[in-house]
Motif scaffolding. Structure first.
Motif, short mmCIF file in Angstrom:
data_model
loop_
_atom_site.label_atom_id
_atom_site.label_comp_id
_atom_site.label_asym_id
_atom_site.label_seq_id
_atom_site.Cartn_x
_atom_site.Cartn_y
_atom_site.Cartn_z
N ASP A 1 0.82 -1.21 0.00
CA ASP A 1 0.00 0.00 0.00
C ASP A 1 0.86 1.27 0.00
O ASP A 1 0.53 2.25 -0.66
N VAL A 2 1.94 1.24 0.76
CA VAL A 2 2.82 2.41 0.82
C VAL A 2 3.33 2.76 -0.57
O VAL A 2 3.37 3.93 -0.97
N MET B 1 0.45 4.31 -2.61
CA MET B 1 0.05 5.65 -2.16
C MET B 1 1.10 6.71 -2.48
O MET B 1 0.83 7.90 -2.34
N ALA B 2 2.28 6.28 -2.88
CA ALA B 2 3.33 7.24 -3.23
C ALA B 2 3.56 7.32 -4.74
O ALA B 2 4.45 8.05 -5.19
N ARG C 1 -2.90 7.53 -4.63
CA ARG C 1 -2.02 8.66 -4.30
C ARG C 1 -2.79 9.73 -3.52
O ARG C 1 -2.24 10.36 -2.59
N GLY D 1 -2.88 8.58 -0.02
CA GLY D 1 -1.57 8.72 0.60
C GLY D 1 -1.33 10.14 1.09
O GLY D 1 -0.78 10.35 2.18
N ARG E 1 -3.68 11.00 4.17
CA ARG E 1 -3.19 10.44 5.44
C ARG E 1 -2.23 11.39 6.14
O ARG E 1 -2.11 11.38 7.37
N PHE F 1 -7.45 2.43 2.12
CA PHE F 1 -6.22 3.14 2.45
C PHE F 1 -6.32 4.06 3.67
O PHE F 1 -5.28 4.41 4.24
#
Length: 535
Positions: free
Chosen positions: A340-341, A344-345, A355, A358, A361, A384
């Motif tokens: 997921d990281v 999200m980047a 994104r 991300g 958050r 997410f």
């Protein structure tokens, strides 16, 4: 002590006894006495541009405050426009009271403006539906309606107030606040459930909205910690265990439910969101607050019924040890989070929904209220975003009614004047209620709106194309400037087309102090990887 006044004054006196302090409405002459009473007594009065938003705003208050929310709708189309909101409250177990205007009783049948018998229309989706026939009955009827709405399993109620009744003056008995009955569970069923969880090799708890509604968050944590059982959550149960808790899991649900030998579902139905309760060979424990919530399409091994706090306290009296199972799930959870990281980047062009989340958050406060109103775009939010606190996540629930977003936003802002309120909208969902930005602007209710704009009904377009090789009735005009709509209504906003611009735009939105829409142009080829069966 008796109370005296016109129908609006009698109604507000009864409502205040239940903790109700605000009404949501769209102006209509049939209910003027309620407005007059609110204006003269300082009772909160908020108006909208479509009646469904009034009911959704009332439902947001009911969800967040765990007490009744109030919508006041004028006769005929006012009430019928609110039925989708009532139905959502029905499926969500939300104690919403709708007071409807009604053509006068003395001229009934002669063809008065908006003359319609609403009760048969709303009765299937309410716990209490009645027409008040005498002004003196208003407080008692409101007391009965709200008691029904608050009695588990909770849900909406409706009262029709004929024009000649609500405009009359009368003395009435003060009904006070009747005690809502508490259902005590069968202690033997609670013990059986605890033993099943204790003796299981691979137990799982899935906790839903009723754990929040029933004020059983602390008891859920205590039960999970005593029995050492991993916990997954949905709906307003999200955040019941904070993300850093060693028993809180989110991304390993498929692994957990696929391997579990006992699944305890607490405070949520065994519906499409949970594969209709089909967990393979696992034995099912279904913990519910009322008998009608028990699943009828599956046969649980045991199904304790009653006050969820009492049931969970009973479970917490038994201790268990499932450390090897927890450690194995943590490996799967960590691996999914690592993936997921990366998502999200991603610096993709066009922008992927991942994104956006991300970046969100990074800017959402722990107590922010996040509202989801959409299909694929909001499905990504569920994946997410992880609420840090319970009672901070609002979505349409199992009825899946789009258009909740702006009403929920109003109710959330009225409830929490100092918190971040963030509405996540698919571009399709935005079309249902975006005009109510004007209501927010005019009444000084700032919120942040984030639109995932892919120019389609994504939840329908991708599956239809997969099934038929083509799709119809699933396209929207690409690149619509929803931010310009919000600016025209007195708010602010901007369109974002590059991933690197998402974060700064969100920070500007939360700093703006007015309704602010961030219109993010997302990848139309990106489809949420849906695995659940919806029907």
């Amino acid at each position: 002590m008796p109370i005296e006044g016109h129908g609006g004054e009698l109604a507000l006196a009864a409502l205040r006894a239940f903790g109700v302090t605000e009404m949501f409405t769209l102006s209509g002459g049939h209910v003027f006495p309620l407005y007059a009473a609110a204006h003269e007594s300082g009772f909160g009065l908020y108006d909208v541009r479509h009646e469904q938003s009034a009911v959704f705003a009332a439902e947001a208050v009911a969800k967040l405050r765990r007490r009744p929310g109030l919508a006041v709708l004028t006769a005929g189309p006012g009430v019928t426009n609110g039925i989708s909101g009532l139905t959502s409250a029905h499926f969500n177990g939300s104690p919403v009271l709708v007071l409807g205007g009604r053509a006068p009783a003395f001229r009934w049948g002669a063809g008065s403006l908006q003359e319609l018998d609403h009760v048969p229309l709303v009765a299937p989706v309410t716990k209490y539906a009645a027409t008040v026939t005498d002004c003196a009955e208003i407080p008692g009827q409101i007391g009965a309606a709200l008691t029904a709405a608050l009695t588990p399993h909770r849900g909406p109620a409706f009262l029709d107030l004929p024009l000649d009744v609500i405009f009359s003056t009368s003395a009435a008995a003060d009904p006070g606040v009747p005690a809502v009955p508490v259902l005590e569970p069968d202690p033997d069923e609670v013990t059986r459930a605890a033993v099943l969880l204790r003796d299981a090799d691979r137990p799982v708890i899935v906790a839903g909205s009723d754990v929040w509604t029933g004020d059983a968050i602390a008891e859920l944590r205590a039960a999970a910690e005593a029995l050492r059982v991993p916990v997954f959550t949905n709906g307003m149960g999200r955040g019941a265990l904070p993300p850093g808790h060693p028993l809180a899991f989110a991304r390993a649900r498929r692994v957990a439910l696929g391997q579990a030998d006992v699944v305890a579902v607490v405070g949520t139905p065994l519906d499409f969101r949970l594969g209709f309760g089909d967990f393979g060979a696992a034995r099912v424990v279904h913990v519910v607050d009322s008998a009608e919530q028990r699943a009828t399409h599956v046969t649980p091994a045991v199904s304790p019924v009653g006050d969820l706090r009492v049931i969970l306290r009973g479970l917490a009296a038994t201790t268990g040890d499932h450390e090897e199972w927890i450690a194995g799930l943590r490996v799967a959870e960590d691996a999914a989070r690592f993936r997921d990281v990366e998502l999200m980047a991603a610096e993709s062009d066009p922008i992927k929904p991942a994104r956006i989340y991300g970046e969100l958050r990074k800017v959402l406060a722990p107590d922010a209220v996040t509202i989801g109103d959409g299909g694929d775009f909001v499905s990504y939010a569920g994946r997410f975003l992880e609420p840090a606190q319970p009672g901070t996540w609002l979505d349409p629930g199992p009825y899946g009614c789009l258009g909740t977003g702006l009403g929920y936003a109003m109710g959330a802002r009225v409830t929490y004047p100092g918190r971040q309120i963030c509405v996540l909208l698919g571009d399709g969902a935005a079309g249902f209620s975006l005009m109510d930005v004007e209501s927010l602007v005019r009444q000084g209710l700032p919120v942040v709106l984030v639109v995932g704009n892919n120019g389609m009904w994504g939840l329908e377009k991708h599956p239809m194309r997969a099934m038929y090789g083509f799709d119809v009735a699933a396209d929207l005009q690409p690149g619509i400037r929803y931010d310009e709509v919000v600016r025209a209504l007195g708010g602010a906003g901007e369109t974002v087309a590059k991933a690197s611009e998402v974060g700064p735009a969100l920070r500007r939105a939360f700093d703006a102090g007015v309704p602010y829409l961030v219109n993010v142009l997302t990848d139309p080829a990106d489809a949420y990887p849906r695995s659940s069966v919806l029907a």
